[in-house]
Design a protein around this motif. Sequence first.
Motif, PDB file in Angstrom:
ATOM      1  N   GLY A  80      38.206  28.628  87.543  1.00  0.00           N
ATOM      2  CA  GLY A  80      37.827  29.939  87.011  1.00  0.00           C
ATOM      3  C   GLY A  80      37.524  30.943  88.107  1.00  0.00           C
ATOM      4  O   GLY A  80      37.605  32.156  87.891  1.00  0.00           O
ATOM      5  N   MET A  81      37.186  30.439  89.291  1.00  0.00           N
ATOM      6  CA  MET A  81      36.899  31.298  90.435  1.00  0.00           C
ATOM      7  C   MET A  81      38.064  31.299  91.431  1.00  0.00           C
ATOM      8  O   MET A  81      37.939  31.827  92.541  1.00  0.00           O
ATOM      9  CB  MET A  81      35.614  30.840  91.128  1.00  0.00           C
ATOM     10  N   GLY A  82      39.167  30.673  91.032  1.00  0.00           N
ATOM     11  CA  GLY A  82      40.319  30.622  91.915  1.00  0.00           C
ATOM     12  C   GLY A  82      40.188  29.626  93.051  1.00  0.00           C
ATOM     13  O   GLY A  82      40.942  29.684  94.021  1.00  0.00           O
ATOM     14  N   VAL A  83      39.235  28.708  92.938  1.00  0.00           N
ATOM     15  CA  VAL A  83      39.016  27.711  93.986  1.00  0.00           C
ATOM     16  C   VAL A  83      39.650  26.399  93.543  1.00  0.00           C
ATOM     17  O   VAL A  83      39.111  25.674  92.708  1.00  0.00           O
ATOM     18  CB  VAL A  83      37.512  27.507  94.259  1.00  0.00           C
ATOM     19  N   LYS A  87      44.969  25.766  96.636  1.00  0.00           N
ATOM     20  CA  LYS A  87      44.727  27.014  97.351  1.00  0.00           C
ATOM     21  C   LYS A  87      43.966  26.782  98.651  1.00  0.00           C
ATOM     22  O   LYS A  87      44.362  27.292  99.714  1.00  0.00           O
ATOM     23  CB  LYS A  87      43.955  28.004  96.477  1.00  0.00           C
ATOM     24  N   VAL A  88      42.881  26.021  98.589  1.00  0.00           N
ATOM     25  CA  VAL A  88      42.037  25.859  99.778  1.00  0.00           C
ATOM     26  C   VAL A  88      42.693  24.952 100.813  1.00  0.00           C
ATOM     27  O   VAL A  88      42.793  25.302 101.996  1.00  0.00           O
ATOM     28  CB  VAL A  88      40.649  25.315  99.384  1.00  0.00           C
TER      29      VAL A  88
END
Length: 308
Positions: A80-83, A87-88
Amino acid sequence: MKGRIFVTGASGFVGGAVVAKLLARDYSVNALVRDGKLKATAERVNIIEGDLFDPKALEDAMRGCDAVIHLVGIIAERPGMGVTFEKVHVEGTRAVVESATRTGVSRYLHMSALGTRADAVSEYHLTKFRAEEIVRSSSLAWTIFRPSLIHGPSGEFTQMEAAWARGKSAPFLFMPYFGAGIFGRGGAGMLQPVYVKDVARAFVDAIEKPQTVHKTYDLAGAERVTWPPLHRAFAEAVIGRPRPVAAIPAWYARLLTRVIPRSLLPFNRDQVIMSQEDNTGQTRPFIHDFGWEPAGFSVALNEYAGQL
């Protein structure tokens, strides 16, 4: 002054230890932080606020540096926070590698994880492997470390153990682990915990060791343990007496991750899956090239038990 080193994740548990070791070895540090929590405690630490996806911040921070140490990683996703792991671990590593290439910083040291492989069953390890592939395919003079479970007095894992030992964290009545079989009595993977000070020492040592270029090292302590004795050791260190240790069936824990919102559980699917695998490594190549062996779990715990 030996030189200047760029460090990502400098405000984290491992990052703090790496920065301290760099300063002790007379290096200066450019520290990339997202939240501004890290404050410069020495004149040789230059704080750069930004994240992995800010190309200008990365390149400004790397310019003039002699090496890059990339430590950023996550153990739980927050979609929900794009984490996310993708991605990371993957895109974040790509951004750092590309920035290092553009700015001409050729020496690159990368934090991966023990158990990382192409056919891993957890998304955590799969994304760690894809990140490693980005590093290996680059033109950089890279070294990759795959640590086992990292422990130390201020680490999240150690603080969780301390809370369980004191009965201050669920399940409160016992110190848990995920066990195989219908009742969880089939055991779990073997661990080879590594002390955070040894992890920091390995990263800093590698900067000056040309024999470590283009090599991947398992980074693990000298002692292999299972979860029950590890829990008991922490209980003795924290409260001076044993605490009950019990298994939660791994199948049941995986079921919970499917039906209960992730924000309400203190663990995720990947953590359950990884707990059933041995988290041990081949340390002989590391010992050969570095000339020392990371401390065993019991020795390291005794060193910092008083701080718990």
